[in-house]
Design a protein around this motif. Structure first.
Motif, PDB file in Angstrom:
ATOM      1  N   UNK A  38       0.857  -1.161   0.000  1.00  0.00           N
ATOM      2  CA  UNK A  38       0.000   0.000   0.000  1.00  0.00           C
ATOM      3  C   UNK A  38       0.908   1.230   0.000  1.00  0.00           C
ATOM      4  N   UNK A  39       0.651   2.159  -0.892  1.00  0.00           N
ATOM      5  CA  UNK A  39       1.472   3.368  -0.987  1.00  0.00           C
ATOM      6  C   UNK A  39       0.597   4.617  -0.954  1.00  0.00           C
ATOM      7  N   UNK A  40       1.024   5.580  -0.160  1.00  0.00           N
ATOM      8  CA  UNK A  40       0.368   6.879  -0.092  1.00  0.00           C
ATOM      9  C   UNK A  40       1.398   7.902  -0.562  1.00  0.00           C
ATOM     10  N   UNK A  41       1.105   8.598  -1.634  1.00  0.00           N
ATOM     11  CA  UNK A  41       2.068   9.543  -2.205  1.00  0.00           C
ATOM     12  C   UNK A  41       2.208  10.813  -1.378  1.00  0.00           C
ATOM     13  N   UNK A  42       1.168  11.177  -0.659  1.00  0.00           N
ATOM     14  CA  UNK A  42       1.190  12.402   0.136  1.00  0.00           C
ATOM     15  C   UNK A  42       1.303  12.105   1.612  1.00  0.00           C
ATOM     16  N   UNK A  43       0.321  12.603   2.375  1.00  0.00           N
ATOM     17  CA  UNK A  43       0.320  12.468   3.818  1.00  0.00           C
ATOM     18  C   UNK A  43      -0.923  11.733   4.315  1.00  0.00           C
ATOM     19  N   UNK A  44      -0.843  11.240   5.531  1.00  0.00           N
ATOM     20  CA  UNK A  44      -1.963  10.583   6.193  1.00  0.00           C
ATOM     21  C   UNK A  44      -2.312  11.425   7.407  1.00  0.00           C
ATOM     22  N   UNK A  45      -3.599  11.735   7.563  1.00  0.00           N
ATOM     23  CA  UNK A  45      -4.018  12.563   8.685  1.00  0.00           C
ATOM     24  C   UNK A  45      -5.201  11.910   9.401  1.00  0.00           C
ATOM     25  N   UNK A  46      -4.993  11.566  10.674  1.00  0.00           N
ATOM     26  CA  UNK A  46      -6.040  11.011  11.531  1.00  0.00           C
ATOM     27  C   UNK A  46      -6.822   9.887  10.845  1.00  0.00           C
ATOM     28  N   UNK A  47      -6.094   8.893  10.331  1.00  0.00           N
ATOM     29  CA  UNK A  47      -6.729   7.771   9.631  1.00  0.00           C
ATOM     30  C   UNK A  47      -6.158   6.454  10.140  1.00  0.00           C
ATOM     31  N   UNK A  48      -6.849   5.373   9.832  1.00  0.00           N
ATOM     32  CA  UNK A  48      -6.382   4.027  10.155  1.00  0.00           C
ATOM     33  C   UNK A  48      -6.105   3.301   8.848  1.00  0.00           C
ATOM     34  N   UNK A  49      -4.869   2.808   8.694  1.00  0.00           N
ATOM     35  CA  UNK A  49      -4.477   2.020   7.519  1.00  0.00           C
ATOM     36  C   UNK A  49      -3.991   0.663   7.998  1.00  0.00           C
ATOM     37  N   UNK A  50      -4.508  -0.401   7.384  1.00  0.00           N
ATOM     38  CA  UNK A  50      -4.107  -1.757   7.757  1.00  0.00           C
ATOM     39  C   UNK A  50      -3.776  -2.533   6.496  1.00  0.00           C
ATOM     40  N   UNK A  51      -2.581  -3.098   6.455  1.00  0.00           N
ATOM     41  CA  UNK A  51      -2.183  -3.982   5.366  1.00  0.00           C
ATOM     42  C   UNK A  51      -1.924  -5.355   5.969  1.00  0.00           C
ATOM     43  N   UNK A  52      -2.798  -6.310   5.675  1.00  0.00           N
ATOM     44  CA  UNK A  52      -2.696  -7.636   6.278  1.00  0.00           C
ATOM     45  C   UNK A  52      -1.649  -8.524   5.622  1.00  0.00           C
ATOM     46  N   UNK A  53      -1.153  -8.133   4.436  1.00  0.00           N
ATOM     47  CA  UNK A  53      -0.208  -8.991   3.729  1.00  0.00           C
ATOM     48  C   UNK A  53       1.066  -8.295   3.267  1.00  0.00           C
ATOM     49  N   UNK A  54       1.053  -6.974   3.153  1.00  0.00           N
ATOM     50  CA  UNK A  54       2.181  -6.294   2.523  1.00  0.00           C
ATOM     51  C   UNK A  54       2.710  -5.134   3.353  1.00  0.00           C
ATOM     52  N   UNK A  55       3.540  -4.307   2.692  1.00  0.00           N
ATOM     53  CA  UNK A  55       4.149  -3.137   3.287  1.00  0.00           C
ATOM     54  C   UNK A  55       3.225  -1.927   3.181  1.00  0.00           C
ATOM     55  N   UNK A  56       3.525  -0.905   3.998  1.00  0.00           N
ATOM     56  CA  UNK A  56       2.860   0.385   3.884  1.00  0.00           C
ATOM     57  C   UNK A  56       3.954   1.434   3.712  1.00  0.00           C
ATOM     58  N   UNK A  57       3.825   2.265   2.671  1.00  0.00           N
ATOM     59  CA  UNK A  57       4.772   3.336   2.391  1.00  0.00           C
ATOM     60  C   UNK A  57       4.012   4.650   2.337  1.00  0.00           C
ATOM     61  N   UNK A  58       4.440   5.626   3.135  1.00  0.00           N
ATOM     62  CA  UNK A  58       3.838   6.957   3.113  1.00  0.00           C
ATOM     63  C   UNK A  58       4.960   7.937   2.765  1.00  0.00           C
ATOM     64  N   UNK A  59       4.888   8.521   1.578  1.00  0.00           N
ATOM     65  CA  UNK A  59       5.954   9.403   1.095  1.00  0.00           C
ATOM     66  C   UNK A  59       6.107  10.634   1.980  1.00  0.00           C
ATOM     67  N   UNK A  60       4.993  11.200   2.412  1.00  0.00           N
ATOM     68  CA  UNK A  60       5.035  12.373   3.277  1.00  0.00           C
ATOM     69  C   UNK A  60       5.056  11.951   4.730  1.00  0.00           C
ATOM     70  N   UNK A  61       4.166  12.521   5.493  1.00  0.00           N
ATOM     71  CA  UNK A  61       4.140  12.209   6.903  1.00  0.00           C
ATOM     72  C   UNK A  61       2.800  11.709   7.371  1.00  0.00           C
ATOM     73  N   UNK A  62       2.780  11.299   8.635  1.00  0.00           N
ATOM     74  CA  UNK A  62       1.559  10.845   9.293  1.00  0.00           C
ATOM     75  C   UNK A  62       1.294  11.818  10.441  1.00  0.00           C
TER      76      UNK A  62
END
Length: 123
Positions: A1-25
């Motif tokens: 799972x990839x997020x090109x920007x930022x994550x704000x007050x959210x829940x992200x769950x990847x049950x099988x893979x990686x999580x990449x957030x280019x900006x910040x959380x």
């Protein structure tokens, strides 16, 4: 799972893979990212990151709980907790204002046994 920007007050769950957030959380106390493998973020503030393998914070981790099963890695940690069952690697920890910053290495077997004991005592 990839997020090109930022994550704000959210829940992200990847049950099988990686999580990449280019900006910040930016959690505002309500963000949580969980991954079956690795998590990599630019920076994290007031959030929780939990990975079965590695959590990598490229810049600043502030007032967050970061847990990596094998490795918790960051450039700078100010406030909050950095936890790992394997190893912790950071370049700068804490700040002059005295914000509580914890680096915690845990033993997975000991933690499992604590949970078992608590269940038995609850019977």
């Amino acid at each position: 799972m990839a997020v090109r920007g930022e994550v704000e007050a959210a829940v992200l769950i990847s049950k099988e893979k990686n999580v990449f957030v280019a900006g910040g959380v930016f959690g505002k106390g309500n963000a949580e990212i969980t991954a079956a493998r690795d998590i990599e973020v630019g920076h994290v503030q007031n959030a929780a990151l939990n990975a079965e393998q590695t959590v990598r914070v490229k810049k600043l981790a502030m007032n967050s709980t970061v847990t990596g099963g094998l490795l918790a890695e960051g450039e700078e940690v100010v406030g909050g907790r950095f936890v790992s069952f394997g190893s912790i690697s950071i370049n700068k920890c804490g700040n002059p204002s005295g914000v509580k910053t914890e680096l915690i290495l845990m033993d997975r077997d000991v933690e499992k046994n604590k949970k078992k004991l608590a269940r038995l005592l609850a019977l």
